[in-house]
Write a protein that holds these residues in place. Structure first.
Motif, PDB file in Angstrom:
ATOM      1  N   HIS A   1       0.761  -1.291  -0.070  1.00  0.00           N
ATOM      2  CA  HIS A   1      -0.022   0.068   0.020  1.00  0.00           C
ATOM      3  C   HIS A   1       0.802   1.213  -0.107  1.00  0.00           C
ATOM      4  O   HIS A   1       0.317   2.093  -0.747  1.00  0.00           O
ATOM      5  CB  HIS A   1      -0.660   0.049   1.171  1.00  0.00           C
ATOM      6  CG  HIS A   1      -2.403  -0.200   0.759  1.00  0.00           C
ATOM      7  ND1 HIS A   1      -2.466  -1.254   0.030  1.00  0.00           N
ATOM      8  CD2 HIS A   1      -3.627  -0.047   1.604  1.00  0.00           C
ATOM      9  CE1 HIS A   1      -3.994  -1.454  -0.113  1.00  0.00           C
ATOM     10  NE2 HIS A   1      -4.460  -0.564   0.823  1.00  0.00           N
TER      11      HIS A   1
ATOM     12  N   ILE B   1       1.120   4.652  -2.855  1.00  0.00           N
ATOM     13  CA  ILE B   1       1.446   5.911  -2.721  1.00  0.00           C
ATOM     14  C   ILE B   1       2.672   6.660  -3.227  1.00  0.00           C
ATOM     15  O   ILE B   1       2.667   7.707  -3.656  1.00  0.00           O
ATOM     16  CB  ILE B   1       0.870   6.312  -1.091  1.00  0.00           C
ATOM     17  CG1 ILE B   1      -0.397   5.941  -0.765  1.00  0.00           C
ATOM     18  CG2 ILE B   1       1.105   7.698  -0.777  1.00  0.00           C
ATOM     19  CD1 ILE B   1      -1.416   6.550  -1.265  1.00  0.00           C
TER      20      ILE B   1
ATOM     21  N   THR C   1      -6.936  -1.886  -2.402  1.00  0.00           N
ATOM     22  CA  THR C   1      -6.548  -0.611  -3.196  1.00  0.00           C
ATOM     23  C   THR C   1      -7.577   0.167  -3.628  1.00  0.00           C
ATOM     24  O   THR C   1      -7.517   1.395  -3.900  1.00  0.00           O
ATOM     25  CB  THR C   1      -5.870  -1.328  -4.503  1.00  0.00           C
ATOM     26  OG1 THR C   1      -4.577  -2.158  -3.958  1.00  0.00           O
ATOM     27  CG2 THR C   1      -5.231  -0.130  -5.519  1.00  0.00           C
TER      28      THR C   1
ATOM     29  N   THR D   1     -10.276   0.779  -2.195  1.00  0.00           N
ATOM     30  CA  THR D   1     -10.621   1.633  -0.975  1.00  0.00           C
ATOM     31  C   THR D   1      -9.307   2.569  -0.964  1.00  0.00           C
ATOM     32  O   THR D   1      -9.909   3.952  -0.821  1.00  0.00           O
ATOM     33  CB  THR D   1     -10.675   0.842   0.397  1.00  0.00           C
ATOM     34  OG1 THR D   1     -11.663  -0.037   0.491  1.00  0.00           O
ATOM     35  CG2 THR D   1     -10.826   1.931   1.613  1.00  0.00           C
ATOM     36  N   GLN D   2      -8.212   2.571  -1.006  1.00  0.00           N
ATOM     37  CA  GLN D   2      -7.125   3.523  -1.032  1.00  0.00           C
ATOM     38  C   GLN D   2      -7.448   4.553  -2.040  1.00  0.00           C
ATOM     39  O   GLN D   2      -7.289   5.675  -1.846  1.00  0.00           O
ATOM     40  CB  GLN D   2      -5.919   2.780  -1.164  1.00  0.00           C
ATOM     41  CG  GLN D   2      -4.611   3.916  -1.019  1.00  0.00           C
ATOM     42  CD  GLN D   2      -3.338   3.145  -1.185  1.00  0.00           C
ATOM     43  OE1 GLN D   2      -3.248   2.808  -2.223  1.00  0.00           O
ATOM     44  NE2 GLN D   2      -2.535   3.206  -0.252  1.00  0.00           N
TER      45      GLN D   2
ATOM     46  N   GLN E   1     -11.263   6.393  -1.552  1.00  0.00           N
ATOM     47  CA  GLN E   1     -11.378   7.060  -0.328  1.00  0.00           C
ATOM     48  C   GLN E   1     -10.368   8.073   0.128  1.00  0.00           C
ATOM     49  O   GLN E   1     -10.108   9.008   0.202  1.00  0.00           O
ATOM     50  CB  GLN E   1     -12.308   6.078   0.805  1.00  0.00           C
ATOM     51  CG  GLN E   1     -13.371   5.076   0.378  1.00  0.00           C
ATOM     52  CD  GLN E   1     -14.516   6.078  -0.079  1.00  0.00           C
ATOM     53  OE1 GLN E   1     -14.676   7.136   0.730  1.00  0.00           O
ATOM     54  NE2 GLN E   1     -15.152   5.652  -0.809  1.00  0.00           N
ATOM     55  N   THR E   2      -9.171   7.058   0.451  1.00  0.00           N
ATOM     56  CA  THR E   2      -8.285   7.662   1.132  1.00  0.00           C
ATOM     57  C   THR E   2      -7.277   8.913   0.456  1.00  0.00           C
ATOM     58  O   THR E   2      -7.102   9.824   0.993  1.00  0.00           O
ATOM     59  CB  THR E   2      -7.206   6.567   1.529  1.00  0.00           C
ATOM     60  OG1 THR E   2      -7.771   5.578   2.295  1.00  0.00           O
ATOM     61  CG2 THR E   2      -5.973   7.175   2.447  1.00  0.00           C
ATOM     62  N   ILE E   3      -7.086   8.459  -0.871  1.00  0.00           N
ATOM     63  CA  ILE E   3      -6.440   9.556  -1.435  1.00  0.00           C
ATOM     64  C   ILE E   3      -7.434  10.932  -1.877  1.00  0.00           C
ATOM     65  O   ILE E   3      -6.564  12.023  -2.088  1.00  0.00           O
ATOM     66  CB  ILE E   3      -6.014   8.980  -3.068  1.00  0.00           C
ATOM     67  CG1 ILE E   3      -7.264   8.756  -4.028  1.00  0.00           C
ATOM     68  CG2 ILE E   3      -5.178   7.970  -2.875  1.00  0.00           C
ATOM     69  CD1 ILE E   3      -6.723   8.507  -5.279  1.00  0.00           C
ATOM     70  N   LYS E   4      -8.425  10.811  -1.435  1.00  0.00           N
ATOM     71  CA  LYS E   4      -9.166  12.071  -1.614  1.00  0.00           C
ATOM     72  C   LYS E   4      -8.830  13.097  -0.604  1.00  0.00           C
ATOM     73  O   LYS E   4      -8.907  14.404  -0.706  1.00  0.00           O
ATOM     74  CB  LYS E   4     -10.714  11.829  -1.197  1.00  0.00           C
ATOM     75  CG  LYS E   4     -11.467  11.168  -2.144  1.00  0.00           C
ATOM     76  CD  LYS E   4     -12.955  11.065  -1.742  1.00  0.00           C
ATOM     77  CE  LYS E   4     -13.764  10.299  -2.610  1.00  0.00           C
ATOM     78  NZ  LYS E   4     -15.175   9.829  -2.474  1.00  0.00           N
ATOM     79  N   ARG E   5      -8.063  12.607   0.438  1.00  0.00           N
ATOM     80  CA  ARG E   5      -7.619  13.651   1.512  1.00  0.00           C
ATOM     81  C   ARG E   5      -6.365  14.247   0.924  1.00  0.00           C
ATOM     82  O   ARG E   5      -6.013  15.146   1.584  1.00  0.00           O
ATOM     83  CB  ARG E   5      -7.066  12.844   2.810  1.00  0.00           C
ATOM     84  CG  ARG E   5      -8.254  12.120   3.331  1.00  0.00           C
ATOM     85  CD  ARG E   5      -7.939  11.254   4.697  1.00  0.00           C
ATOM     86  NE  ARG E   5      -9.081  10.612   5.152  1.00  0.00           N
ATOM     87  CZ  ARG E   5      -9.121  10.174   6.264  1.00  0.00           C
ATOM     88  NH1 ARG E   5      -8.303  10.283   7.316  1.00  0.00           N
ATOM     89  NH2 ARG E   5     -10.438   9.727   6.888  1.00  0.00           N
TER      90      ARG E   5
ATOM     91  N   GLN F   1     -15.486  -3.481   2.712  1.00  0.00           N
ATOM     92  CA  GLN F   1     -15.703  -2.222   2.506  1.00  0.00           C
ATOM     93  C   GLN F   1     -16.235  -1.913   1.149  1.00  0.00           C
ATOM     94  O   GLN F   1     -16.864  -0.611   1.227  1.00  0.00           O
ATOM     95  CB  GLN F   1     -14.570  -1.876   2.808  1.00  0.00           C
ATOM     96  CG  GLN F   1     -13.217  -1.472   1.755  1.00  0.00           C
ATOM     97  CD  GLN F   1     -12.514  -2.882   1.890  1.00  0.00           C
ATOM     98  OE1 GLN F   1     -13.065  -3.863   2.369  1.00  0.00           O
ATOM     99  NE2 GLN F   1     -11.094  -2.681   1.646  1.00  0.00           N
TER     100      GLN F   1
END
Length: 430
Positions: free
Chosen positions: A89, A93, A116, A118-119, A122-126, A389
């Motif tokens: 993961h 990034i 991946t 989900t990453q 969702q996560t990379i939106k941050r 998820q």
């Protein structure tokens, strides 16, 4: 060996990047368990920090044990350099970090590992990034998803969990036509089965936790740089082509040429994100890689035997293994993965979700774990675990529908694996 001879793959597995320890003569790469390194003098220290000289500063950035692994992975994948990091993961990034800015997007395959998805969703939106998910069997759809803010295309060579094989030649053409880097997750294939750079990939990422280490002992990731992309051809990649304020205006691509991405990954990525691979994990991974060819041959042999048996079982609705003639991806195996279709696939059971749960609980030789690529055979019900998820639609698109079980075939005797699967299927059918 003569100067113009190229070592074979199996030779690289053992020797690439490694030399006897100059201090002791130790044949196996030592674990350099140190945080910092003594500089020769103030001038030497300044040269290292200015990227004017290559060497060791601090183990968040560089470590001699990790450096051997980086050189070996670059050699195995046919790249110019590599950056190791703490997990697969983290590698994803690390691969995106020099390419993306707020407002940018990556076009990604729908057939990806659930974590991946989900990453990326969702996560990379941050970070202000986003992802567009497309069926990569539809190259027109992939091309249509690209816009002015797209900075990369991302897929897996052999997709987890279904074992689908991506047509890397077709996808790399789309990427080249758009002037974009293609990032390929080669975890499930390893460079023994597939070398994405030979099919046009710009960057190759791995979760080294899986087949490369092969024994389920450590986590690790790597980004391998092909050195083939022109980062200065447009203004889309300023981290690599424009002046870097942290290094007094140094331009990575202008200064380091084909190694621009690799140097940026260490000097900026590891420095600021801190996703460092520890030297002990690198040591275990190096030892695992030494037997990669032998293990992958057995994984493939067993997977063909077991998948063929499962396909004929009355309780089984379908098997996704690309090595089966019934697979729609069978014709891609020889071209993309000439040494075989891997050891990963899914099985759909006629009894649905409940049968899958009972099947997993009834297995004795197979280990029920959230991992793949081990010497041991592994199983998991993706819809209730690794892909839980995701929405039902995303689960189905990723090959992880509720009636599907993911199987990672190990290197045990195939007859024992079949016996265990048989008794579990019998129990799940009652």
């Amino acid at each position: 060996m003569t100067e113009d001879s190229t070592p074979g793959f199996d030779t690289l597995l053992i020797h690439a990047g490694a030399r006897p320890d100059p201090a002791t003569g130790a044949r196996q790469t030592p674990i350099y368990q140190t945080t910092a390194y003594v500089f020769r003098d103030a001038e030497h220290a300044a040269a290292l920090f200015n990227l004017q000289e290559v060497g060791y500063i601090y183990s968040r950035l560089t470590n001699p044990t990790v450096a051997v692994l980086q050189e070996r992975m670059a050699a195995l994948e046919g790249g110019v350099g590599a950056v190791c990091c703490s997990s697969g993961h983290a590698a994803q990034i690390m691969a995106l970090f020099p390419l993306m800015q707020p407002g940018c997007n990556v076009v990604a395959s729908t057939r990806l590992y659930g974590g991946t998805v989900t990453q990326f969703s969702q996560t990379i939106k941050r970070f202000g990034w986003s992802a567009k998910f497309v069926d990569f069997d539809d190259t027109d759809a992939v091309a249509a998803a690209i816009d002015d803010n797209t900075r990369a295309i991302f897929c897996e060579s052999i997709a987890n969990p279904g074992g689908y094989i991506t047509d890397l030649d077709a996808i790399s053409k789309v990427a080249n036509d758009a002037g974009l880097p293609l990032i390929v997750d080669n975890t499930s294939a390893t460079p023994y089965l597939c070398r994405p750079i030979e099919h046009g990939a710009t960057l190759v990422v791995h979760s080294m936790t899986k087949y490369l280490t092969g024994n389920g002992t450590v986590t690790g990731g790597v980004v391998v740089d092909s050195g083939n992309f022109d980062w200065s051809a447009s203004d889309k990649f300023p981290s690599l082509s424009a002046p870097e304020p942290a290094y007094h205006g140094l331009k990575f691509h202008e200064t380091f040429g084909p190694l621009a991405f690799t140097f940026h990954g260490i000097a900026i990525g590891l420095r600021d994100l801190g996703m460092t691979l520890n030297p002990q994990a690198a040591h275990y991974t190096l030892m695992g890689i030494e037997t990669l060819s032998l293990r992958m041959q057995r994984h493939v042999e067993n997977a063909n035997t077991v998948a063929s048996w499962l396909e004929q079982h009355p309780a089984v609705e379908g098997v996704t293994y690309a090595g089966l003639p019934s697979s729609p991806y069978y014709d891609r195996v020889e071209r993309i993965c000439p040494n075989g279709a891997g050891g990963l696939f899914t099985v759909a059971l006629k009894g649905g979700y409940d049968a899958c749960v009972k099947f997993v609980d009834s297995l004795e030789l197979f280990s029920h774990v959230a991992n793949l690529g081990d010497t041991r055979s592994l199983v998991i019900h993706s819809a209730s675990t690794t892909h839980r998820q995701l929405t039902p639609e995303q689960q189905t698109a990723a090959g992880a529908a509720p009636n599907v079980v993911r199987i990672s075939i190990g290197i045990e005797d195939a007859k024992d694996l079949i016996a265990d699967l048989g008794q579990a299927l019998d129990k799940a059918s009652n």
